[in-house]
Structures are given as structure tokens and as C-alpha cells.
Design an enzyme around this catalytic site. Structure first.
Site, short mmCIF file in Angstrom:
data_model
loop_
_atom_site.label_atom_id
_atom_site.label_comp_id
_atom_site.label_asym_id
_atom_site.label_seq_id
_atom_site.Cartn_x
_atom_site.Cartn_y
_atom_site.Cartn_z
N PRO A 36 0.83 -1.21 0.00
CA PRO A 36 0.00 0.00 0.00
C PRO A 36 0.86 1.25 0.00
CG PRO A 36 0.04 -0.97 2.20
CD PRO A 36 0.77 -1.92 1.30
N ALA A 58 0.59 5.66 -1.02
CA ALA A 58 -0.43 6.71 -1.09
C ALA A 58 -0.47 7.42 -2.43
CB ALA A 58 -0.17 7.73 0.02
N SER A 114 -4.07 1.37 -0.65
CA SER A 114 -3.90 2.28 0.48
C SER A 114 -5.20 3.00 0.80
CB SER A 114 -2.82 3.31 0.14
OG SER A 114 -2.80 4.36 1.10
N GLN A 131 -5.80 -1.59 2.91
CA GLN A 131 -5.04 -1.11 4.06
C GLN A 131 -5.86 -0.10 4.83
OE1 GLN A 131 -2.80 2.18 3.52
NE2 GLN A 131 -1.25 1.85 5.09
N TYR A 187 -6.11 2.64 8.16
CA TYR A 187 -5.67 3.41 9.33
C TYR A 187 -6.91 3.63 10.19
CZ TYR A 187 -1.10 4.89 7.43
OH TYR A 187 0.18 4.94 6.95
N THR A 206 -2.62 -0.98 9.50
CA THR A 206 -1.32 -0.37 9.78
C THR A 206 -1.28 0.08 11.23
OG1 THR A 206 -0.89 0.27 7.50
CG2 THR A 206 0.22 1.54 9.21
N LYS A 214 0.14 -4.67 10.04
CA LYS A 214 1.35 -4.23 9.32
C LYS A 214 2.11 -3.24 10.19
CE LYS A 214 2.70 -2.06 4.93
NZ LYS A 214 3.29 -0.78 5.43
N HIS A 272 7.38 0.73 7.73
CA HIS A 272 6.67 1.79 7.02
C HIS A 272 7.57 2.44 5.98
CE1 HIS A 272 2.75 4.04 7.62
NE2 HIS A 272 3.31 4.72 6.63
N GLY A 297 12.79 -2.29 1.27
CA GLY A 297 14.11 -2.38 0.67
C GLY A 297 14.27 -3.38 -0.46
N ARG A 352 14.70 -4.60 -3.88
CA ARG A 352 15.06 -4.01 -5.17
C ARG A 352 15.55 -5.05 -6.18
NH1 ARG A 352 12.86 -0.87 -2.49
NH2 ARG A 352 13.36 1.33 -2.07
N GLY A 391 6.90 -1.48 -2.66
CA GLY A 391 6.26 -0.17 -2.62
C GLY A 391 6.87 0.83 -3.57
N ARG A 392 8.00 1.43 -3.18
CA ARG A 392 8.58 2.50 -4.00
C ARG A 392 8.88 2.08 -5.44
NH1 ARG A 392 10.87 3.62 1.11
NH2 ARG A 392 10.46 5.75 1.86
#
Length: 364
Positions: free
Chosen positions: A79, A81, A108, A129, A131, A157, A229, A253, A286, A288, A307-308
């Protein structure tokens, strides 16, 4: 014409070129000194792979299942944003890419596209996800909408009683658009006093009193499985299992909350050992390379969430970019499994990796 990216890292530079600085920094940045942000990636380099030879790897099977749902490889979409800040089609493009890749997307709560828009965009398994807000009725409404629209699990989360200090957002005076999922429920307009309005919104709306007893509250309003999470310790993992959660996501996160928290790959095995296989453990932070996926699986994760890299792929090339990112990670994982002597995911074991300190101890 620019060359096609040959690995996931190359998409980050393409995203940096494509996005306004405010939005790139929002996606790429971490908390405070960004120590944990760097460690999330660097910690993987301290793990080596112990390959086995003379094993038939003429057919590699990467498929697995999460909560009973089959996916083509143990690589899911985490998730993240506001995808429309990265690409005009937003989460709809990401959802279509996930479906084409035969994997699960976790939407998200702060998505640019609504729960309903993503659900109707394509036929696929999706999680939602959550909140928890001070106004519990708003959180309950989101859960009910997700369940009504066919989402298969709630990912709660639990590491955000307050928003971490993200200094790039403060410097850039980051302004986020109105969250479409909250339209008609609550306003996301907040005074930032010259800093990030994300931080101001979170401070005014997030429920910092959220605690273990609220797992029962969440269970009372949904029939969906609940994963939590943000778990990084054995103590919290054991408590979560005792309270009957259906899964755990080991996560810091994306290093956006508490700086100097451990890299998630460093915390993974502690959590896995503590719960002893009682519930599935997922992992993010992390990843990759396909070798990173392999290492996380060897340390006990059932799947990783990415994610990223997904956001960077989306920013650079839209739906195709997301599919390409997932495809490259799958191709790298398949090659890693072949070279390590693992014909299927279930063949990947703890004996296939060694962590740096273990190497030193074995030499004593």
C-alpha cells in the site's frame, strides 16, 4: 530514444526526472536522518546465498498462495499513497498491472482513486489497508466499503500513532490533495503552519490511542481476515497471534516513521521464529532485486510487498512501468532460484542464506 530499464533501480532515476520535486521527494524520502531508509536496502547486502548444485532446475515454479489466494510469484504490491501524484490513472493503472501480473495489490486508504473505482477496474484479488481515525465511524465505513466491493482482507497499519518527521515534505511544504475515499466523510484540509499539511492532517485525525484491544473492535465490524502491518519484534508478533490476527506484515513503514528502527530484513527472522508458523508472515522494505525476494523467503517470509519501485515504475511509464517492475523482479527471482538450486518456493530454506555475523561465528 532512452534505453529500456534493465533493473528496478533504474526506474527511480526515470521517476525523478518525470515528477515534480515535491512529489518525488514525498515518495522517495524517509524519516529524519534517513538512516533506516538506507539500511532497508543496505542490510540485504550483508546476507549471502548458499547455492546448492546438481539439482534439476529445468522447471522453476514461483507460484504460492496467500490466505488461500494463488499468486504467480511471492511478490505483492504494497500500500502506497496517492498514485495520481505519480500518474494520471493512479491506482487504477496499478491495479490493472497487478491483475496482469497475477498478484495481489494492497490498496492504500489514502489512494487517489476510490475503493469502488479500483474494484471495478479489473477482476483481481485485492486487500485494503486501513488506518484508524479518531472518528471510528469513518474507519468502519471504509472497512464496510472494502468488504462490499470484494476486497479479501484488511491490512491494519499499526505503526502510525503519529506521523514520522519527514523533513523533505516539511521543506517542500508538501500539500496533498483531498483524499477521495474520505469525501463526504471528513475533510482532509489541514493548516500546515508553513510545513507539510500531511503531518498536520495526521495529527488532527489519526487515533493515537489505538491499542491491542482495538483488534477486537475491528474484528467486530468485518468478516474479512485481518493482517497487522508494522510488526518488528518477537513480543509484538506473539501478542498479535494471541489475539487471533490472520497474518503479520514485518514492516517499518518504508523507513518513513521511526528513524533508527531496524531494517526490516534484520527484524524478519525474529518475528518468524516467535510465531512458529501459526500465521503467514509477509515482508516489506528495501526489496530491489530478485535476490532480495529470495533472501526474505529464506528467512521465513511467505511473500514480499514492493512499494517504492512500483511507484517509480508508475511515474515513469504508467501501467506498463508497474508490470515491468514486477516482471523484472519475477525474472530475477526465477534465475536466483535456478542458480541456488531451488525448483520451487517451498524448496527455499534457511540453509540457503547466511548473514554476515553468522559467517564470522562459523570461523571461530
Amino acid at each position: 530514444m532512452a534505453a529500456e530499464p534493465v533493473n528496478v533501480q533504474e526506474y527511480q532515476e526515470l521517476a525523478r526526472q518525470a515528477l515534480p520535486k515535491m512529489y518525488y521527494d514525498f515518495y522517495a524520502g524517509g524519516a529524519e536522518d534517513e538512516h533506516t531508509l538506507r539500511e532497508n536496502v543496505k542490510a540485504f547486502t550483508r546476507i549471502t546465498i548458499r547455492s546448492r548444485i546438481l539439482i534439476d532446475v529445468s522447471h522453476i515454479n514461483m507460484s504460492t498462495s496467500i490466505l488461500g489466494y494463488n499468486i504467480s510469484a511471492p511478490i505483492m504490491i504494497a500500500p502506497t499513497a496517492m498514485h495520481k501524484l505519480a500518474h494520471p490513472e493512479g491506482e487504477v493503472a496499478t491495479a490493472k498491472a497487478a491483475a496482469a501480473s497475477k498478484t495481489i495489490m494492497v490498496l492504500s486508504f489514502s489512494s487517489s482513486c476510490t475503493i469502488e473505482e479500483v474494484a471495478s477496474s479489473c477482476n483481481a484479488v485485492r486487500f485494503f489497508q486501513l488506518y484508524v481515525y479518531k472518528r471510528r465511524d469513518v474507519s468502519a465505513c471504509l472497512v464496510q466499503r472494502a468488504e462490499k466491493n470484494g476486497y479479501k482482507a484488511i491490512v491494519l497499519t499499526v505503526d502510525t500513532p503519529r506521523l514520522g518527521r519527514r523533513e523533505a515534505d516539511i521543506k517542500n511544504k508538501m500539500i496533498a490533495p483531498q483524499l477521495k475515499n474520505l469525501e463526504g466523510l471528513m475533510s482532509t484540509v489541514a493548516s500546515s503552519d508553513g510545513g507539510s499539511n500531511l503531518e498536520a492532517f495526521a495529527s488532527g485525525t489519526m487515533d493515537s490511542s489505538l491499542c491491542w484491544k482495538d483488534i477486537d473492535w475491528l474484528r467486530s465490524i468485518t468478516k474479512l481476515p485481518i493482517l497487522i502491518k508494522g510488526v518488528l519484534t518477537a513480543e509484538d508478533a506473539i501478542k498479535a497471534v494471541e489475539l487471533g490476527v490472520d497474518g503479520i506484515v514485518v514492516s517499518n513503514h518504508g523507513a518513513r516513521q521511526l528513524d533508527y528502527a531496524p531494517a526490516t530484513i534484520s527484524a524478519l527472522e525474529e518475528v518468524v521464529c516467535a510465531i512458529g508458523g501459526k500465521v503467514p508472515v509477509l515482508f516489506d522494505g528495501g526489496v530491489r532485486r530478485g535476490t532480495d525476494v529470495f533472501k526474505a523467503l529464506a528467512l521465513g517470509a511467505q511473500a514480499v510487498l514492493v512499494g517504492r519501485p512500483v511507484i517509480f515504475g508508475l511515474a515513469a511509464k504508467g501501467e506498463y512501468g508497474v508490470k515491468h517492475v514486477i516482471g523484472m523482479l519475477k525474472d530475477e527471482l526465477e534465475l536466483t532460484m535456478a542458480l541456488a538450486g531451488c525448483p520451487s518456493v517451498k524448496d527455499i530454506t534457511r540453509n540457503h542464506v547466511r548473514i554476515k555475523n553468522e559467517r564470522l561465528q562459523s570461523m571461530l
